[in-house]
Design a protein around this motif. Structure first.
Motif, PDB file in Angstrom:
ATOM      1  N   THR A 126       0.858  -1.174   0.000  1.00 24.81           N
ATOM      2  CA  THR A 126       0.000   0.000   0.000  1.00 24.81           C
ATOM      3  C   THR A 126       0.899   1.231   0.000  1.00 24.81           C
ATOM      4  O   THR A 126       1.884   1.272   0.741  1.00 24.81           O
ATOM      5  N   CYS A 127       0.568   2.209  -0.860  1.00 22.20           N
ATOM      6  CA  CYS A 127       1.280   3.492  -0.862  1.00 22.20           C
ATOM      7  C   CYS A 127       0.232   4.599  -0.776  1.00 22.20           C
ATOM      8  O   CYS A 127      -0.819   4.494  -1.417  1.00 22.20           O
ATOM      9  N   GLN A 128       0.508   5.645  -0.021  1.00 22.47           N
ATOM     10  CA  GLN A 128      -0.528   6.641   0.167  1.00 22.47           C
ATOM     11  C   GLN A 128      -0.546   7.691  -0.929  1.00 22.47           C
ATOM     12  O   GLN A 128      -1.552   8.351  -1.141  1.00 22.47           O
ATOM     13  N   LYS A 129       0.583   7.872  -1.609  1.00 22.95           N
ATOM     14  CA  LYS A 129       0.658   8.890  -2.642  1.00 22.95           C
ATOM     15  C   LYS A 129       1.254   8.282  -3.915  1.00 22.95           C
ATOM     16  O   LYS A 129       2.011   7.300  -3.856  1.00 22.95           O
ATOM     17  N   VAL A 130       0.950   8.886  -5.053  1.00 24.67           N
ATOM     18  CA  VAL A 130       1.455   8.391  -6.334  1.00 24.67           C
ATOM     19  C   VAL A 130       2.986   8.391  -6.335  1.00 24.67           C
ATOM     20  O   VAL A 130       3.630   7.451  -6.819  1.00 24.67           O
ATOM     21  N   GLY A 131       3.575   9.420  -5.735  1.00 20.21           N
ATOM     22  CA  GLY A 131       5.040   9.514  -5.701  1.00 20.21           C
ATOM     23  C   GLY A 131       5.686   8.353  -4.961  1.00 20.21           C
ATOM     24  O   GLY A 131       6.766   7.889  -5.331  1.00 20.21           O
ATOM     25  N   GLU A 132       5.031   7.890  -3.911  1.00 17.86           N
ATOM     26  CA  GLU A 132       5.549   6.720  -3.195  1.00 17.86           C
ATOM     27  C   GLU A 132       5.450   5.471  -4.071  1.00 17.86           C
ATOM     28  O   GLU A 132       6.365   4.643  -4.097  1.00 17.86           O
ATOM     29  N   ALA A 133       4.336   5.362  -4.759  1.00 21.88           N
ATOM     30  CA  ALA A 133       4.161   4.201  -5.643  1.00 21.88           C
ATOM     31  C   ALA A 133       5.212   4.204  -6.755  1.00 21.88           C
ATOM     32  O   ALA A 133       5.731   3.151  -7.147  1.00 21.88           O
ATOM     33  N   GLU A 134       5.552   5.390  -7.249  1.00 19.79           N
ATOM     34  CA  GLU A 134       6.551   5.472  -8.318  1.00 19.79           C
ATOM     35  C   GLU A 134       7.893   4.876  -7.885  1.00 19.79           C
ATOM     36  O   GLU A 134       8.529   4.143  -8.644  1.00 19.79           O
ATOM     37  N   VAL A 135       8.324   5.187  -6.662  1.00 20.97           N
ATOM     38  CA  VAL A 135       9.630   4.649  -6.240  1.00 20.97           C
ATOM     39  C   VAL A 135       9.546   3.147  -5.988  1.00 20.97           C
ATOM     40  O   VAL A 135      10.557   2.448  -6.089  1.00 20.97           O
ATOM     41  N   MET A 136       8.371   2.650  -5.656  1.00 22.34           N
ATOM     42  CA  MET A 136       8.230   1.211  -5.411  1.00 22.34           C
ATOM     43  C   MET A 136       8.131   0.441  -6.737  1.00 22.34           C
ATOM     44  O   MET A 136       8.722  -0.639  -6.888  1.00 22.34           O
ATOM     45  N   VAL A 137       7.414   0.988  -7.710  1.00 20.98           N
ATOM     46  CA  VAL A 137       7.352   0.347  -9.034  1.00 20.98           C
ATOM     47  C   VAL A 137       8.757   0.330  -9.659  1.00 20.98           C
ATOM     48  O   VAL A 137       9.135  -0.632 -10.347  1.00 20.98           O
ATOM     49  N   ALA A 138       9.541   1.365  -9.382  1.00 12.89           N
ATOM     50  CA  ALA A 138      10.885   1.459  -9.969  1.00 12.89           C
ATOM     51  C   ALA A 138      11.787   0.301  -9.551  1.00 12.89           C
ATOM     52  O   ALA A 138      12.742  -0.030 -10.266  1.00 12.89           O
ATOM     53  N   VAL A 139      11.493  -0.335  -8.408  1.00 12.03           N
ATOM     54  CA  VAL A 139      12.314  -1.500  -8.007  1.00 12.03           C
ATOM     55  C   VAL A 139      11.606  -2.811  -8.330  1.00 12.03           C
ATOM     56  O   VAL A 139      12.039  -3.875  -7.884  1.00 12.03           O
ATOM     57  N   GLY A 140      10.501  -2.732  -9.076  1.00 16.12           N
ATOM     58  CA  GLY A 140       9.882  -3.952  -9.571  1.00 16.12           C
ATOM     59  C   GLY A 140       8.688  -4.463  -8.775  1.00 16.12           C
ATOM     60  O   GLY A 140       8.179  -5.554  -9.064  1.00 16.12           O
ATOM     61  N   ILE A 141       8.218  -3.709  -7.817  1.00 15.42           N
ATOM     62  CA  ILE A 141       7.032  -4.148  -7.071  1.00 15.42           C
ATOM     63  C   ILE A 141       5.810  -3.951  -7.971  1.00 15.42           C
ATOM     64  O   ILE A 141       5.626  -2.888  -8.562  1.00 15.42           O
ATOM     65  N   ASP A 142       4.985  -5.000  -8.101  1.00 17.49           N
ATOM     66  CA  ASP A 142       4.009  -5.004  -9.194  1.00 17.49           C
ATOM     67  C   ASP A 142       2.548  -5.035  -8.767  1.00 17.49           C
ATOM     68  O   ASP A 142       1.664  -5.224  -9.606  1.00 17.49           O
ATOM     69  N   ASP A 143       2.269  -4.862  -7.471  1.00 13.08           N
ATOM     70  CA  ASP A 143       0.872  -4.866  -7.023  1.00 13.08           C
ATOM     71  C   ASP A 143       0.734  -3.836  -5.908  1.00 13.08           C
ATOM     72  O   ASP A 143       1.176  -4.075  -4.785  1.00 13.08           O
ATOM     73  N   ILE A 144       0.152  -2.703  -6.249  1.00 13.44           N
ATOM     74  CA  ILE A 144       0.118  -1.583  -5.300  1.00 13.44           C
ATOM     75  C   ILE A 144      -1.296  -1.024  -5.180  1.00 13.44           C
ATOM     76  O   ILE A 144      -1.944  -0.724  -6.188  1.00 13.44           O
ATOM     77  N   LEU A 145      -1.760  -0.890  -3.943  1.00 12.99           N
ATOM     78  CA  LEU A 145      -3.010  -0.186  -3.648  1.00 12.99           C
ATOM     79  C   LEU A 145      -2.668   1.222  -3.190  1.00 12.99           C
ATOM     80  O   LEU A 145      -1.852   1.395  -2.280  1.00 12.99           O
ATOM     81  N   ILE A 146      -3.270   2.206  -3.837  1.00 12.08           N
ATOM     82  CA  ILE A 146      -3.161   3.596  -3.382  1.00 12.08           C
ATOM     83  C   ILE A 146      -4.539   3.975  -2.863  1.00 12.08           C
ATOM     84  O   ILE A 146      -5.436   4.303  -3.655  1.00 12.08           O
ATOM     85  N   PRO A 147      -4.761   3.904  -1.546  1.00 11.86           N
ATOM     86  CA  PRO A 147      -6.115   4.135  -1.010  1.00 11.86           C
ATOM     87  C   PRO A 147      -6.419   5.621  -0.923  1.00 11.86           C
ATOM     88  O   PRO A 147      -6.653   6.159   0.154  1.00 11.86           O
ATOM     89  N   TYR A 148      -6.441   6.285  -2.071  1.00  8.78           N
ATOM     90  CA  TYR A 148      -6.515   7.739  -2.108  1.00  8.78           C
ATOM     91  C   TYR A 148      -7.271   8.146  -3.363  1.00  8.78           C
ATOM     92  O   TYR A 148      -7.128   7.522  -4.410  1.00  8.78           O
ATOM     93  N   ASN A 149      -8.054   9.220  -3.249  1.00  6.60           N
ATOM     94  CA  ASN A 149      -8.702   9.810  -4.418  1.00  6.60           C
ATOM     95  C   ASN A 149      -7.649  10.541  -5.239  1.00  6.60           C
ATOM     96  O   ASN A 149      -7.117  11.572  -4.806  1.00  6.60           O
ATOM     97  N   ILE A 150      -7.356  10.052  -6.421  1.00 11.70           N
ATOM     98  CA  ILE A 150      -6.351  10.689  -7.277  1.00 11.70           C
ATOM     99  C   ILE A 150      -7.071  11.678  -8.189  1.00 11.70           C
ATOM    100  O   ILE A 150      -7.907  11.295  -9.009  1.00 11.70           O
ATOM    101  N   VAL A 151      -6.704  12.947  -8.043  1.00  9.71           N
ATOM    102  CA  VAL A 151      -7.442  14.039  -8.681  1.00  9.71           C
ATOM    103  C   VAL A 151      -6.461  14.988  -9.365  1.00  9.71           C
ATOM    104  O   VAL A 151      -5.404  15.282  -8.816  1.00  9.71           O
ATOM    105  N   GLY A 152      -6.812  15.451 -10.551  1.00 10.45           N
ATOM    106  CA  GLY A 152      -5.987  16.463 -11.226  1.00 10.45           C
ATOM    107  C   GLY A 152      -5.097  15.857 -12.295  1.00 10.45           C
ATOM    108  O   GLY A 152      -4.543  14.776 -12.138  1.00 10.45           O
ATOM    109  N   LYS A 153      -4.946  16.604 -13.388  1.00 10.36           N
ATOM    110  CA  LYS A 153      -4.253  16.102 -14.576  1.00 10.36           C
ATOM    111  C   LYS A 153      -2.829  15.599 -14.307  1.00 10.36           C
ATOM    112  O   LYS A 153      -2.490  14.476 -14.735  1.00 10.36           O
TER     113      LYS A 153
END
Lengths: 346, 346
Positions: free
Chosen positions: A61-88
């Motif tokens: 689980t990552c709370q922000k998109v930026g956190e998920a980005e650093v985790m995907v960068a090391v190959g983690i492939d299943d991430i829940l972002i329990p957050y309303n993602i808003v804005g272009k």
């Protein structure tokens, strides 16, 4: 290198304790037969997330998109972002992630759902979606099972979105009627639910009992004072330590260290931390760059230059202030890990 | 680029206000005939430090060696670090700086002075030194004029050190007898004093009246709510704004934004900030990643996706959380400055 050679304030983690905390939570969830999805916002360190996955976690689980980005960068492939993602800007970044990994996000409004759908279509991505329920924490989340039902139908109908189920935080037993009624309404509508996500360290049993399909736990990783309370803080289970140096001993009762609010964060204001070498003394205050210790209750004679090991109060907020985490075993530095998710508030 | 296109939470500064704040403090100190040595720990941005020097500041103040390193890197050549620098890693870094710029540090103990002297000799550097006096703030600092006298003599006798004078914080009128007696003792000992450094935004007149040769001011740069109080916060003098996005409107009375404690810091807990567009609403709480707003007192109808501009409470702690400061004029982005001193707690 020994800890004593570190420049201070230095944020360190005891590897023996860290590994034990990871193993214990993995075992607890296996025994409960509920999958664990650790929340990485507490540590923000990809290496620790990988250790959690190796111990059996089904994703993170990552709370922000930026956190998920650093985790995907090391190959983690299943991430829940329990957050309303808003804005272009955020939606564009999210869809890039969704092309590299399975990304699930929470929504609690039509506007959020439609924004996700539009961007997913534009970018040729598919995003998994859960509806966030407010089961009593009074933050985000829809307010009733009927509202989940309506929003779920909207999500099912929108292109680019893949409805997964529901989420809430924290997992309270009082949430069971809300969840049961919601699942019944969705079942009647023929909407299949594969995810019921609950969370909160210490709520693993609750997650199982209220029917969750997974449980999100974060603070167990360091077992922080904030959760367990200052009275029960235990250096054998608290993995995080800030090494500070005494820089001034102006009076017999007062010692000043080089770790203030910019090293520890300011929340909550008391008791400010627990000093492992001299638990009898009290950190009575912090200014922005100094720690203030009342040593009147100690027979130890503090010296300028002496190092102290402090268990911080709020481990996640503290980690977010530092670029590096020094991994230590038996007083020796084994690794220095970048806190790659630090400052990723976007 | 317009502000409205920024990803959020985004820390921004209004350039018109920033320039006005810099000019006003420069004029105040010129009129008082006291040199200004701005404290850069509030903003941590080399470009802003350079603007302060161009406006007449005689040098700058940095609270940590790491902050001084980023300022020396852009060519700033006169820096006071009003801090006891202790321990080999920091002393080595300090001496490297002292070879590139005029560096003055504070000491309040023999141990600190001797550590500085040993490293200065080892590295062939000379470091300027002032004795820190505790004139009532009860943090670091020697406790009496006689203690200043003794430590000053030690510093004068130690190789590699160049005794400059004394410093205190903040500049209080009550400190005058302490300072007067100290200067008289040093005069009698034939120890010349070229620096009496006082500080604190709003204490410039005091600094002049108690006989300081310079005044250190930091928070004037952004004119933060913490100093002036929530009742008198004024968007025309407060330069810093956090742009946040509404991510949830779960009930008629509650709005949730994407700026929580990891964007704003948690200190002090209330009132959490001032919303420029809707000052009638109240940020009643923050969790780690969410801002919680009570909108019951407003007729405005908040929408998911809407941006809000928040004046943070503690501008220095907030700046320390962000990598970039977005410089804005009339709603348009003019520059993005790295907050190069962020996280430099060592």
């Amino acid at each position: 290198m020994y800890i004593s050679e570190l420049d201070t304030p230095a944020l360190t983690v005891d590897l023996d304790i860290l590994e034990r905390n990871i193993a214990q939570m993995a075992t607890l969830c296996q025994n409960l037969d509920i999958p664990l999805r650790p929340h990485t916002k507490t540590h923000k360190v990809p290496q620790i997330a990988q250790m959690q996955i190796e111990a059996g976690a089904q994703g993170i689980t990552c709370q922000k998109v930026g956190e998920a980005e650093v985790m995907v960068a090391v190959g983690i492939d299943d991430i829940l972002i329990p957050y309303n993602i808003v804005g272009k800007p955020k939606l564009e970044r999210l869809m890039q992630l969704a092309k590299q990994a399975t990304i699930t996000v929470a929504v609690d409004s039509d506007i959020t759902a439609r924004g996700l759908s539009e961007q997913a279509q534009k970018d040729g991505a598919t995003i998994q979606v859960v509806v966030e329920m407010d089961t009593g924490s009074k933050r985000c989340g829809v307010q009733s099972p009927q509202a989940v039902q309506a929003l779920a139908q909207t999500i099912v109908d929108l292109p680019g979105l893949d409805f997964q189920g529901v989420m809430t935080y924290p997992s309270r037993l009082e949430a069971k009627p809300f969840i049961d009624e919601t699942l019944e309404l969705l079942r009647k509508d023929g909407i299949s639910v594969s995810m019921v996500s609950g969370g909160g360290t210490g709520s693993e049993v609750n997650s199982k009992q209220i029917g969750c399909t997974e449980t999100r736990s974060g603070s167990y990783i360091y077992e922080g004072m904030q959760r367990i309370g200052p009275e029960t803080v235990n250096p054998e289970t608290c993995a995080l330590r800030m090494i500070v140096t005494v820089v001034s001993t102006p009076t017999a009762n007062r010692v000043i260290t080089d770790g203030g609010m910019k090293a520890f964060t300011s929340y909550p204001p008391t008791p400010y931390g627990y000093i492992i070498e001299q638990p009898e003394v009290k950190i009575y205050g912090m200014s922005v760059e100094h720690g203030h210790i009342d040593v009147s209750g100690s027979s130890h004679r503090f010296q300028v230059g002496e190092q102290l090991s402090v268990i911080p109060v709020h481990q996640g907020m503290t980690s977010n202030l530092h670029d590096e985490l020094v991994a230590v075993r038996n007083g020796q530095v084994e690794a220095i890990w970048p806190i790659a998710g630090r400052g990723k508030v976007k």
